[in-house]
Design a protein around this motif. Structure first.
Motif, PDB file in Angstrom:
ATOM      1  N   ASP A 113       5.299  -3.649   8.470  1.00 37.94           N
ATOM      2  CA  ASP A 113       4.292  -3.568   9.529  1.00 37.94           C
ATOM      3  C   ASP A 113       4.536  -2.382  10.445  1.00 37.94           C
ATOM      4  O   ASP A 113       3.591  -1.690  10.840  1.00 37.94           O
ATOM      5  N   HIS A 136       3.424   0.848   9.007  1.00 35.70           N
ATOM      6  CA  HIS A 136       1.963   0.929   8.919  1.00 35.70           C
ATOM      7  C   HIS A 136       1.349   1.127  10.310  1.00 35.70           C
ATOM      8  O   HIS A 136       0.137   1.309  10.428  1.00 35.70           O
ATOM      9  N   HIS A 146      -1.665   2.897  -1.051  1.00 36.75           N
ATOM     10  CA  HIS A 146      -2.789   2.287  -0.349  1.00 36.75           C
ATOM     11  C   HIS A 146      -4.098   3.051  -0.538  1.00 36.75           C
ATOM     12  O   HIS A 146      -5.164   2.437  -0.546  1.00 36.75           O
ATOM     13  N   LEU A 187       2.456 -10.981   2.754  1.00 36.82           N
ATOM     14  CA  LEU A 187       2.092 -10.141   1.616  1.00 36.82           C
ATOM     15  C   LEU A 187       1.428 -10.913   0.491  1.00 36.82           C
ATOM     16  O   LEU A 187       0.987 -10.309  -0.496  1.00 36.82           O
ATOM     17  N   GLN A 243      -2.549  -9.931   0.085  1.00 32.65           N
ATOM     18  CA  GLN A 243      -2.563  -8.498  -0.202  1.00 32.65           C
ATOM     19  C   GLN A 243      -3.946  -7.885  -0.012  1.00 32.65           C
ATOM     20  O   GLN A 243      -4.050  -6.706   0.361  1.00 32.65           O
ATOM     21  N   HIS A 289      -4.318  -7.171   3.585  1.00 34.99           N
ATOM     22  CA  HIS A 289      -3.409  -6.088   3.948  1.00 34.99           C
ATOM     23  C   HIS A 289      -3.944  -4.740   3.495  1.00 34.99           C
ATOM     24  O   HIS A 289      -3.865  -3.746   4.228  1.00 34.99           O
ATOM     25  N   PRO A 311      -4.621  -2.339   6.746  1.00 36.16           N
ATOM     26  CA  PRO A 311      -3.170  -2.145   6.887  1.00 36.16           C
ATOM     27  C   PRO A 311      -2.733  -1.864   8.325  1.00 36.16           C
ATOM     28  O   PRO A 311      -1.551  -1.979   8.637  1.00 36.16           O
ATOM     29  N   HIS A 326       0.397  -8.501   9.979  1.00 38.88           N
ATOM     30  CA  HIS A 326       0.240  -9.551   8.968  1.00 38.88           C
ATOM     31  C   HIS A 326       0.105 -10.951   9.549  1.00 38.88           C
ATOM     32  O   HIS A 326      -0.332 -11.869   8.842  1.00 38.88           O
ATOM     33  N   TYR A 370      -3.459 -12.247   8.982  1.00 34.28           N
ATOM     34  CA  TYR A 370      -4.105 -12.201   7.664  1.00 34.28           C
ATOM     35  C   TYR A 370      -4.713 -13.530   7.234  1.00 34.28           C
ATOM     36  O   TYR A 370      -5.780 -13.565   6.616  1.00 34.28           O
TER      37      TYR A 370
END
Length: 364
Positions: A91, A94, A130, A303, A306, A309, A313, A317, A320
């Motif tokens: 994280d 990102h 990504h 994760l 996904q 994410h 991004p 998280h 999510y």
């Protein structure tokens, strides 16, 4: 080798990405929530860092004389290392951990603390994986050595028909490769691709990369070899066991989200354009798993979500699970795929099936 940038061309009739972004922003605005981490994220950070560092501190004191305890402490540290990588560093690098850039920067250095390199990882993961998910030659997560084949667009060799049997060994060895040679290979390749092109940037990064690795070696293996009154080869074996567990965990967590039979692997031609909305591309190349397991999701840094994410991004998280309902509903409205395995075990089975298919001659 230069870096060939591809551009995603959004179809005129598709407003999926616009609608989805509006709905996600509405969710955060109406609930007065930050897109970054929260108190639970801070608690998780402390727990993962303690799990990683505390066993090594104990080992460095030299009080451990039991082989069983030696392996137990290293294994505990390995699980903590995986947790730091998946639930903290990921994280932070990102930029989604905190709205404060310095917090993200310094927590991103936990990648260096576990023997890898944050700046090299950002290119490999944030830029290449990504942006160009499942595109052979650009997505570095599927750019495998010759004895592994992760894409139907990659060249097939006879040895690949056995890869679903032996891949697990190489997953376990992945972080050992990372702390020794992989970063050096990648940083040189990335320089040739056009990264690290500022004056002396490559040299400075190479110096920092080496310095961090030497620091990691010093507290993770050199001091234990000196301090622990157990044969050196047993200590070294325990250290390698720690990394095997870390590599095995992290490799499976990431690979089962992309290398499965239901995801797409777009092929690129001579054109620099991909006729697809980048958001739709992420839906087609990514799969969630075990969405109902809250503890599992907490443990692996969200994760298992996904799709969310990859679409967002820049969002931490911890959000999510809630966002997945919005993404799934919006994808359904636009008749787009939303790939999900009900369990982690079924995701692994799907990954094994895909590895087996990729090894068969008819997929050349």
């Amino acid at each position: 080798m230069s870096f060939k940038k591809l551009k995603f061309v959004k179809p005129e009739e598709s407003d999926f990405s616009t609608t989805l972004k509006e709905r996600v922003n509405h969710y955060f605005n109406t609930n007065n929530l930050s897109k970054h981490g929260n108190a639970s994220m801070i608690l998780k950070t402390m727990l993962m860092l303690i799990m990683f560092l505390a066993p090594l501190v104990i080992l460095n004191t030299g009080i451990v004389s039991s082989k069983l305890l030696l392996f137990g402490l290293y294994i505990c540290s390995g699980i903590g290392m995986a947790g730091v990588g998946m639930a903290v560093m990921h994280d932070a690098n990102h930029g989604s951990y905190s709205k404060n850039r310095n917090v993200n920067k310094y927590l991103g250095y936990t990648m260096n603390l576990i023997g890898a390199n944050a700046n090299v990882w950002k290119i490999q993961h944030n830029v290449l994986h990504h942006t160009y998910t499942n595109i052979d030659g650009l997505d570095d997560d599927i750019n495998a050595p010759l004895f592994l084949r992760f894409s139907p667009n990659a060249k097939r060799y006879w040895v690949h028909k056995f890869q679903h049997f032996y891949v697990w060994i190489f997953y376990g060895l992945s972080t050992i490769s990372w702390i020794t040679t992989k970063d050096y290979i990648r940083i040189n390749r990335y320089r040739k691709m056009g990264f690290f092109k500022k004056e002396n940037e490559f040299r400075r990064e190479l110096f920092k990369l080496t310095g961090w690795k030497l620091f990691y070696y010093s507290f993770a293996i050199v001091l234990p070899l000196i301090m622990i009154p157990i044969a050196w080869w047993i200590v070294l074996l325990a250290f390698c066991t720690m990394h095997f567990i870390t590599g095995f965990i992290t490799s499976i967590i990431f690979q089962v989200a992309h290398v499965i039979p239901t995801t797409k692997f777009p092929a690129t031609g001579e054109s620099d354009l991909i006729a697809n909305d980048w958001f739709i591309h992420q839906l087609e190349t990514t799969c969630n798993y075990s969405p109902k397991s809250k503890f599992f999701s907490w443990l692996i840094g969200g994760l298992n979500f996904q799709i969310e994410h990859h679409l967002f991004p820049n969002i931490c998280h911890v959000h999510y699970r809630k966002l997945s309902k919005i993404v799934k509903q919006t994808a359904k409205e636009y008749n787009l795929p939303y790939l999900t395995h009900k369990t982690f075990a079924s995701a692994i089975l799907g990954h094994i099936k895909m590895l087996h298919q990729l090894g068969r001659p008819q997929l050349v």
